[in-house]
Design an enzyme around this catalytic site. Structure first.
Site, PDB file in Angstrom:
ATOM      1  N   ARG A  30       0.761  -1.163  -0.209  1.00 37.85           N
ATOM      2  CA  ARG A  30       0.062  -0.489  -0.237  1.00 37.85           C
ATOM      3  C   ARG A  30       1.064   1.210   0.105  1.00 37.85           C
ATOM      4  O   ARG A  30       0.512   2.232  -0.927  1.00 37.85           O
ATOM      5  CB  ARG A  30      -1.350  -0.376   1.336  1.00 37.85           C
ATOM      6  CG  ARG A  30      -2.073  -1.319   1.122  1.00 37.85           C
ATOM      7  CD  ARG A  30      -3.153  -0.393   2.211  1.00 37.85           C
ATOM      8  NE  ARG A  30      -4.155  -1.524   2.416  1.00 37.85           N
ATOM      9  CZ  ARG A  30      -5.348  -1.744   3.404  1.00 37.85           C
ATOM     10  NH1 ARG A  30      -5.338  -0.639   3.900  1.00 37.85           N
ATOM     11  NH2 ARG A  30      -6.168  -3.085   3.353  1.00 37.85           N
ATOM     12  N   HIS A  76      -7.773  -5.057  -7.266  1.00 45.21           N
ATOM     13  CA  HIS A  76      -7.423  -3.897  -6.151  1.00 45.21           C
ATOM     14  C   HIS A  76      -8.471  -4.097  -5.646  1.00 45.21           C
ATOM     15  O   HIS A  76      -9.946  -3.683  -5.195  1.00 45.21           O
ATOM     16  CB  HIS A  76      -7.039  -2.146  -6.418  1.00 45.21           C
ATOM     17  CG  HIS A  76      -6.512  -1.400  -5.087  1.00 45.21           C
ATOM     18  ND1 HIS A  76      -5.337  -2.021  -5.475  1.00 45.21           N
ATOM     19  CD2 HIS A  76      -7.488  -0.616  -4.225  1.00 45.21           C
ATOM     20  CE1 HIS A  76      -5.446  -0.579  -3.846  1.00 45.21           C
ATOM     21  NE2 HIS A  76      -6.646  -0.287  -3.543  1.00 45.21           N
ATOM     22  N   TYR A 120     -19.227  11.316 -13.166  1.00 42.07           N
ATOM     23  CA  TYR A 120     -19.046  13.056 -13.593  1.00 42.07           C
ATOM     24  C   TYR A 120     -17.658  13.092 -14.764  1.00 42.07           C
ATOM     25  O   TYR A 120     -17.491  13.334 -15.825  1.00 42.07           O
ATOM     26  CB  TYR A 120     -19.397  13.727 -12.899  1.00 42.07           C
ATOM     27  CG  TYR A 120     -21.342  13.857 -11.951  1.00 42.07           C
ATOM     28  CD1 TYR A 120     -22.127  13.902 -12.979  1.00 42.07           C
ATOM     29  CD2 TYR A 120     -21.027  14.166 -11.171  1.00 42.07           C
ATOM     30  CE1 TYR A 120     -22.998  13.549 -12.044  1.00 42.07           C
ATOM     31  CE2 TYR A 120     -22.298  14.004 -10.167  1.00 42.07           C
ATOM     32  CZ  TYR A 120     -23.430  13.919 -11.018  1.00 42.07           C
ATOM     33  OH  TYR A 120     -24.813  13.860 -10.698  1.00 42.07           O
TER      34      TYR A 120
END
Length: 818
Positions: A30, A76, A120
């Site tokens: 990570r 992931h 969006y």
């Protein structure tokens, strides 16, 4: 497992083992980037998912939600917010020095505005990001199973760019963190090439050797970095040992508004500083009484760049206010450099040399594996082509063999036995189309076979030579450098971030001089004395002007672009050759040639910029229409194709100007003949040129008792009083300013309009500077011949000329630009 069985264990050992497993999972999976490609797993998975989806730089954008879903479903197994936030950051030009993702829509702002929801926005891979995956399909890196074993993903990217240094990295793991600042791609590539050139003596390369190329961090938000000095040089410590601290400071200047009023203008802020939070902090410290004298605070940022304006009260000292702003707000902050990254799956603190070495070794491995892949494919193809060539050479016998065979398997065996072919070659012959029997197609097979044999030879030679492998790394590094490098944004200052002084910003110290050399290096001296210019200089100045530390400098290019610098922020140098290239200090491109530097005092708001092009066009622009200090360059003249700006100077109302052409014609007219126009406008005709081989060679504003100084390419020159030049309307042909010597085919090389005691310099085509005083040239009538003025060597010609420009005084224009 039997649930009734109780297994005893030591709680200390169990906790230690569990915590270590957790810590290593966070570190490796990570928080920390790989030293080879500079990516964390989430970034690597996002780019690979885009690659797998075909989202190339030239393909249509796809919804961000679709990309995030692809990453979550295949690679992931974490929250969608973590994936989207990572993708957004890779698309922000204020977060990444070189964006890896090309975003469309609202991807947040430096104000701290959150990006729009993923449903969006749209995205695709940026061109720079695609370079990290180059040749990934050629077995260049290892692939590992994804979280459920249903797919594979790359464990590292091939990455032909040194991304760890170029884009930097930050992350907090368990018990450690990393904070690597971004750097300039061109500088890092130069350092990579230096290490490749000295690979045999790698142990002898020092931090100082690498810092000849890598000057320091280069933040996307620009700003100024103070490294410290001596034992406190945090940059050297970080590059040598992997840890160090540097000071980031905003770029700010003070504008004197007259009548005791002034304002602080901030044009660049430190990296990772939230502009909205910065404004709130300034307001807070003002309300707490830590900073006195603030009257107003405005955010005037626009598409031209960032601009925060702090209005100062009449009774307050703006220098003290700015010093307090640096002290109490994020306008000045510390960046702790911690160069930790994963090497062979383990976290290591790396020096600058070690980071570059890991990258180079990675590239050598990638090129080896790619070459082996290409070699295997080339051998396979050459093997088939050799079989096709045998078939074409014996086409009748091959056809007869196939016709006599009972089925495909028999035909294949007969071909193999009759013509000594392999099974692969025999199959290729059976699959061959009849059109390959045409003469042109047979030629293509022969040419392709020749090409594959040469490729096999080249790849075999490459794989057998470590030196050739390093040369290939250098070649590809140079390709990346040429394709993506840009100019440095952050200014690096070797020293401590001391308090701001009046001499730095207000200009209460003595006037200084600014020089711009023929190769584009700009600087100011330490002692405030004018520079020494001599014929022995290897890099002479092309502009020399007197200015004040408070003045704004306008750098104007021959194509009509302009950038601003504050004199106080120019680097100092003992010799003009030691200056800093102007493209490292402002937004101008290296290929944009600066032809004039104008020093603009704050009290010249009623003056005009007057532009003259070599094609005889002129333009007048109000000083009040020019932007103040800007981080971005802007347009000041719409130059016609094939033309270029040659001269720029300041004029007042009703001044007279003179333009001189190569064909020895000069015209004098009033500036009122040129109507003021806007920034984006072009010019109007100033003088009518001859139909052939004619252009403007000099221009200037007329002052009482000034002279017109002209010189030919052969060094013949003279000076003539401006009183001998009639005032005409613009756009005429003018009058003769010198009777050219017989046989002169090159005409005038340069012209200046200045006072008699002005220092002037003629530059030759050999790069030599010939300094003199204008008054030392003999005075003649306007249409007389001249005399030998500039001493030249054999085959040397005068190319141009300029004058030392004195600072303009508040009562008007004392000396004009040449």
């Amino acid at each position: 497992m039997d649930s009734t069985v109780i297994r005893q264990t030591n709680i200390d050992e169990e906790m230690r083992e569990a915590y270590l497993n957790y810590a290593m999972s966070v570190i490796v999976s990570r928080a920390l980037p790989d030293a080879r490609d500079g990516l964390k797993p989430v970034h690597r998975r996002i780019l690979y998912a885009m690659y797998d989806m075909g989202l190339r730089p030239d393909s249509p954008y796809k919804k961000s939600a679709r990309i995030v879903g692809e990453v979550l479903g295949k690679y992931h197994p974490h929250g969608d917010a973590s994936v989207y936030d990572a993708m957004v950051r890779m698309a922000q030009d204020f977060s990444m020095r070189y964006e890896l993702v090309d975003g469309q829509g609202n991807f947040g702002s430096i104000d701290g505005d959150a990006p729009a929801a993923m449903r969006y926005t749209e995205a695709r891979m940026a061109a720079f990001g695609e370079e990290l995956l180059a040749d990934i399909q050629k077995n260049t890196v290892d692939f590992v199973e994804n979280f459920d074993g249903s797919l594979t993903e790359p464990s590292v990217m091939p990455s032909n760019v040194p991304n760890l240094l170029v884009n930097g990295a930050s992350g907090i793991a368990v018990g450690m963190s990393t904070s690597i600042p971004p750097h300039n791609l061109g500088e890092v590539c130069d350092a990579v090439n230096y290490m490749l050139e000295n690979w045999e003596t790698l142990d002898e390369i020092s931090v100082g050797d690498l810092m000849q190329f890598i000057k320091g961090p280069d933040f996307p938000t620009a700003g100024i970095v103070y490294t410290g000095e001596g034992e406190n040089d945090g940059l050297v410590a970080a590059y040598a040992a992997g840890r160090g601290k540097i000071t980031m400071r905003a770029r700010a200047h003070i504008e004197d508004l007259g009548r005791g009023r002034s304002r602080i203008v901030i044009t660049e802020i430190p990296f990772q500083t939230n502009k909205t939070s910065l404004i709130e902090r300034i307001v807070t410290v003002a309300q707490e009484g830590k900073i006195e004298g603030l009257v107003d605070l405005r955010d005037e940022s626009d598409r031209q760049g960032l601009r925060l304006v702090v209005e100062i009260g009449r009774q307050a000292d703006p220098v003290e206010v700015l010093s307090d702003l640096f002290k109490h707000t994020p306008l000045q902050s510390t960046f702790g450099m911690i160069m930790i990254a994963l090497v062979d799956g383990e976290p290591r603190t790396l020096s600058l040399k070690q980071i570059l070495k890991v990258f180079i070794e990675h590239r050598l491995e990638v090129i080896r594996r790619r070459s082996e892949f290409d070699l295997a494919r080339a051998k396979e193809r050459a093997h088939i082509l050799e079989g096709l060539s045998i078939a074409l050479d014996n086409i009748d016998a091959v056809i007869d063999t196939i016709r006599r065979s009972r089925n495909t398997e028999t035909a294949r065996e007969n071909l193999m036995s009759n013509f000594k072919l392999t099974e692969i070659q025999a199959t290729a012959i059976l699959d061959m189309q009849l059109r390959r029997l045409a003469a042109l197609e047979r030629r293509k097979i022969a040419d392709e076979l020749k090409e594959k044999r040469q490729l096999i030879k080249d790849l075999t030679m490459l794989l057998s030579s470590e030196k050739l492998m390093r040369m290939e790394v250098a070649r590809e590094t140079n390709l990346i450098r040429d394709a993506y490098t840009d100019e440095r944004r952050t200014i690096i200052i070797r020293g401590e971030a001391t308090d701001v002084t009046k001499g730095d910003l207000i200009g209460e110290q003595e006037d200084t001089w600014v020089t711009l050399t023929t190769t584009g290096k700009i600087s100011r001296p330490y002692n405030g004395e004018p520079p020494k210019v001599s014929a022995s200089m290897k890099e002479p100045p092309m502009r020399v002007l007197q200015t004040n530390p408070a003045d704004i400098l306008y750098l104007i290019t021959e194509q009509g672009n302009c950038a601003t610098l504050l004199t106080s922020q120019l680097p100092k140098a003992n010799e003009v050759e030691d200056g800093t290239p102007y493209w490292e200090l402002c937004d101008l491109n290296k290929d944009e040639k600066v032809v004039q530097v104008i020093s603009l005092p704050s009290y010249m708001e009623n003056a005009y910029f007057f532009f003259v092009t070599e094609g005889g066009e002129v333009k007048r622009l109000k000083v009040s229409d020019m932007p103040g200090m800007r981080a971005k360059s802007f347009k000041v003249y719409d130059v016609e194709p094939g033309d270029r700006i040659g001269w720029v100077f300041l004029t007042m109302e009703n001044d007279l100007v003179i333009l001189v052409t190569r064909q020895a014609q000069a015209i004098q007219f009033t500036t009122e003949d040129v109507r003021p126009s806007g920034l984006l406008a072009g010019g109007v005709r100033g003088i009518k040129l001859a139909e052939k081989d004619d252009w403007v060679v000099g221009a200037g504003v007329v002052l009482p008792r000034s002279f017109v100084w002209v010189v030919t390419a052969e060094g013949v020159g003279k000076r003539t009083s401006v009183s001998e030049y009639p005032t005409q309307g613009r756009a005429g042909s003018g009058v003769r300013t010198m009777k050219l010597p017989p046989g002169n085919n090159q005409g005038l090389a340069a012209a200046l309009v200045h006072l008699e005691d002005t220092e002037i310099v003629a530059l030759t085509d050999k790069g030599k500077a010939k300094r003199s005083r204008l008054g030392s040239t003999s005075a003649f009538k306007r249409d007389y011949k001249g005399e030998a003025t500039v001493s030249l060597a054999k085959d040397e010609k005068v190319a141009s000329a300029y004058a030392f420009e004195m600072r303009l005084e508040p009562n008007g224009l004392e000396v004009s630009s040449g």
